[in-house]
Scaffold this motif. Structure first.
Motif, mmCIF file in Angstrom:
data_model
loop_
_atom_site.group_PDB
_atom_site.id
_atom_site.type_symbol
_atom_site.label_atom_id
_atom_site.label_comp_id
_atom_site.label_asym_id
_atom_site.label_seq_id
_atom_site.Cartn_x
_atom_site.Cartn_y
_atom_site.Cartn_z
ATOM 1 N N LEU A 202 1.112 7.499 18.021
ATOM 2 C CA LEU A 202 2.358 8.137 18.438
ATOM 3 C C LEU A 202 3.565 7.401 17.852
ATOM 4 N N PHE A 203 3.634 6.084 18.061
ATOM 5 C CA PHE A 203 4.778 5.317 17.571
ATOM 6 C C PHE A 203 4.780 5.214 16.044
ATOM 7 N N SER A 204 3.606 5.154 15.441
ATOM 8 C CA SER A 204 3.537 5.155 13.982
ATOM 9 C C SER A 204 4.016 6.495 13.432
ATOM 10 N N GLY A 205 3.666 7.579 14.118
ATOM 11 C CA GLY A 205 4.120 8.909 13.705
ATOM 12 C C GLY A 205 5.641 9.038 13.809
ATOM 13 N N ILE A 206 6.209 8.499 14.883
ATOM 14 C CA ILE A 206 7.670 8.515 15.017
ATOM 15 C C ILE A 206 8.303 7.690 13.899
ATOM 16 N N GLY A 207 7.704 6.521 13.601
ATOM 17 C CA GLY A 207 8.184 5.710 12.491
ATOM 18 C C GLY A 207 8.098 6.455 11.167
ATOM 19 N N MET A 208 7.013 7.204 10.978
ATOM 20 C CA MET A 208 6.864 7.999 9.753
ATOM 21 C C MET A 208 7.938 9.076 9.679
ATOM 22 N N VAL B 218 0.842 -1.200 0.000
ATOM 23 C CA VAL B 218 0.000 0.000 0.000
ATOM 24 C C VAL B 218 0.880 1.253 0.000
ATOM 25 N N ASN B 219 1.884 1.270 0.883
ATOM 26 C CA ASN B 219 2.753 2.429 1.057
ATOM 27 C C ASN B 219 3.524 2.748 -0.222
ATOM 28 N N PHE B 220 4.222 1.759 -0.767
ATOM 29 C CA PHE B 220 5.030 1.998 -1.964
ATOM 30 C C PHE B 220 4.163 2.266 -3.187
ATOM 31 N N GLY B 221 3.059 1.536 -3.320
ATOM 32 C CA GLY B 221 2.165 1.757 -4.466
ATOM 33 C C GLY B 221 1.599 3.160 -4.474
ATOM 34 N N LEU B 222 1.095 3.586 -3.327
ATOM 35 C CA LEU B 222 0.523 4.934 -3.237
ATOM 36 C C LEU B 222 1.602 5.999 -3.372
ATOM 37 N N PHE B 223 2.771 5.762 -2.775
ATOM 38 C CA PHE B 223 3.885 6.701 -2.917
ATOM 39 C C PHE B 223 4.248 6.887 -4.386
ATOM 40 N N TRP B 224 4.382 5.792 -5.110
ATOM 41 C CA TRP B 224 4.777 5.865 -6.513
ATOM 42 C C TRP B 224 3.720 6.611 -7.331
ATOM 43 N N ILE B 225 2.448 6.297 -7.094
ATOM 44 C CA ILE B 225 1.366 6.974 -7.826
ATOM 45 C C ILE B 225 1.359 8.463 -7.526
ATOM 46 N N LEU B 226 1.418 8.822 -6.242
ATOM 47 C CA LEU B 226 1.381 10.245 -5.877
ATOM 48 C C LEU B 226 2.602 10.993 -6.395
ATOM 49 N N ASN B 227 3.769 10.373 -6.331
ATOM 50 C CA ASN B 227 5.007 11.034 -6.727
ATOM 51 C C ASN B 227 5.189 11.073 -8.241
ATOM 52 N N ASN B 228 4.919 9.975 -8.933
ATOM 53 C CA ASN B 228 5.222 9.882 -10.360
ATOM 54 C C ASN B 228 4.037 10.134 -11.281
ATOM 55 N N VAL B 229 2.832 9.857 -10.830
ATOM 56 C CA VAL B 229 1.659 10.068 -11.679
ATOM 57 C C VAL B 229 0.997 11.407 -11.365
ATOM 58 N N VAL B 230 0.743 11.649 -10.086
ATOM 59 C CA VAL B 230 0.088 12.894 -9.670
ATOM 60 C C VAL B 230 1.077 14.057 -9.665
ATOM 61 N N GLY B 231 2.360 13.776 -9.401
ATOM 62 C CA GLY B 231 3.382 14.818 -9.393
ATOM 63 C C GLY B 231 3.564 15.506 -8.057
ATOM 64 N N LEU B 232 3.074 14.881 -6.998
ATOM 65 C CA LEU B 232 3.235 15.433 -5.653
ATOM 66 C C LEU B 232 4.688 15.265 -5.220
ATOM 67 N N ALA B 233 5.219 16.211 -4.488
ATOM 68 C CA ALA B 233 6.608 16.146 -4.017
ATOM 69 C C ALA B 233 6.823 14.853 -3.215
ATOM 70 N N SER B 234 8.059 14.372 -3.233
ATOM 71 C CA SER B 234 8.328 13.060 -2.643
ATOM 72 C C SER B 234 8.039 12.991 -1.143
ATOM 73 N N LEU B 235 8.394 14.014 -0.380
ATOM 74 C CA LEU B 235 8.138 13.952 1.061
ATOM 75 C C LEU B 235 6.645 13.999 1.361
ATOM 76 N N ARG B 236 5.905 14.791 0.614
ATOM 77 C CA ARG B 236 4.444 14.830 0.795
ATOM 78 C C ARG B 236 3.818 13.504 0.362
ATOM 79 N N SER B 237 4.311 12.950 -0.734
ATOM 80 C CA SER B 237 3.819 11.645 -1.187
ATOM 81 C C SER B 237 4.084 10.587 -0.128
ATOM 82 N N ASN B 238 5.261 10.647 0.475
ATOM 83 C CA ASN B 238 5.622 9.684 1.505
ATOM 84 C C ASN B 238 4.704 9.791 2.713
ATOM 85 N N ILE B 239 4.447 10.987 3.159
ATOM 86 C CA ILE B 239 3.591 11.174 4.334
ATOM 87 C C ILE B 239 2.179 10.669 4.050
#
Length: 173
Positions: free
Chosen positions: A92-98, A35-56
């Motif tokens: 909290l811990f997921s946010g730190i991981g992010m 889910v994470n990598f698929g959505l990151f790739w779509i947001l970053n490469n297809v939608v054109g969202l900046a990489s850090l925003r796509s990652n978040i």
């Protein structure tokens, strides 16, 4: 008074249980990675969202799907008495991981200059690997706490009798 032998699991049994838990964690985590990598790739490469925003954005969606897997499958037998506490600590811990994941991605991209699409995925992968170790330890230690073990067999027997007595009227109805 009855004598009983201690029923604590041996170190081998505990290690086996931990390895089963780690495999379940990895299975749920793998679905979150997809889910994470698929959505990151779509947001970053297809939608054109900046990489850090796509990652978040991708990580937030993966966190939500992972919580469902952890709570209702892997840690379903763990203490859920305080769901508000559990969700707060999980977030909290997921946010730190992010932050670990995003910081690593930002470091590889902006400090090391690794800015191609494949290099960004590599930076994200490295950050995710580091964050996964942190999440595993924190989730199992503080978020999804194991139910306390009752060590006194007489207390266990008394509790079982009380539960059986409570169930009998319900069965009669």
């Amino acid at each position: 008074m009855t004598s009983t032998t201690e029923t604590r699991p041996s170190p081998v049994q505990r290690l086996r249980g931990l390895s089963v838990e780690a495999m379940g964690f990895a299975l749920i985590g793998a679905s979150g990675v997809v889910v994470n990598f698929g959505l990151f790739w779509i947001l970053n490469n297809v939608v054109g969202l900046a990489s850090l925003r796509s990652n978040i954005a991708a990580t937030v969606v993966a966190i939500a799907t992972n919580y469902l897997g952890y709570r209702y499958w892997l840690y379903r037998d763990r203490d859920a008495a305080s769901r508000k506490r559990e969700i707060t600590l999980f977030l909290l811990f997921s946010g730190i991981g992010m932050l670990i994941e995003t910081g690593t991605l930002g470091f590889t991209q902006y400090v090391l200059g690794l800015d191609t699409s494949l290099e960004r995925l590599g930076g994200k992968f490295l950050g995710l690997a580091i964050a996964t170790v942190f999440r595993f330890v924190s989730y199992r230690t503080w978020v999804f706490k194991a139910m306390p073990e009752l060590e006194d067999p007489e207390v266990v027997q008394e509790a079982e009798l009380l539960l059986a007595a409570e169930e009998r009227p319900a069965l009669a109805n």
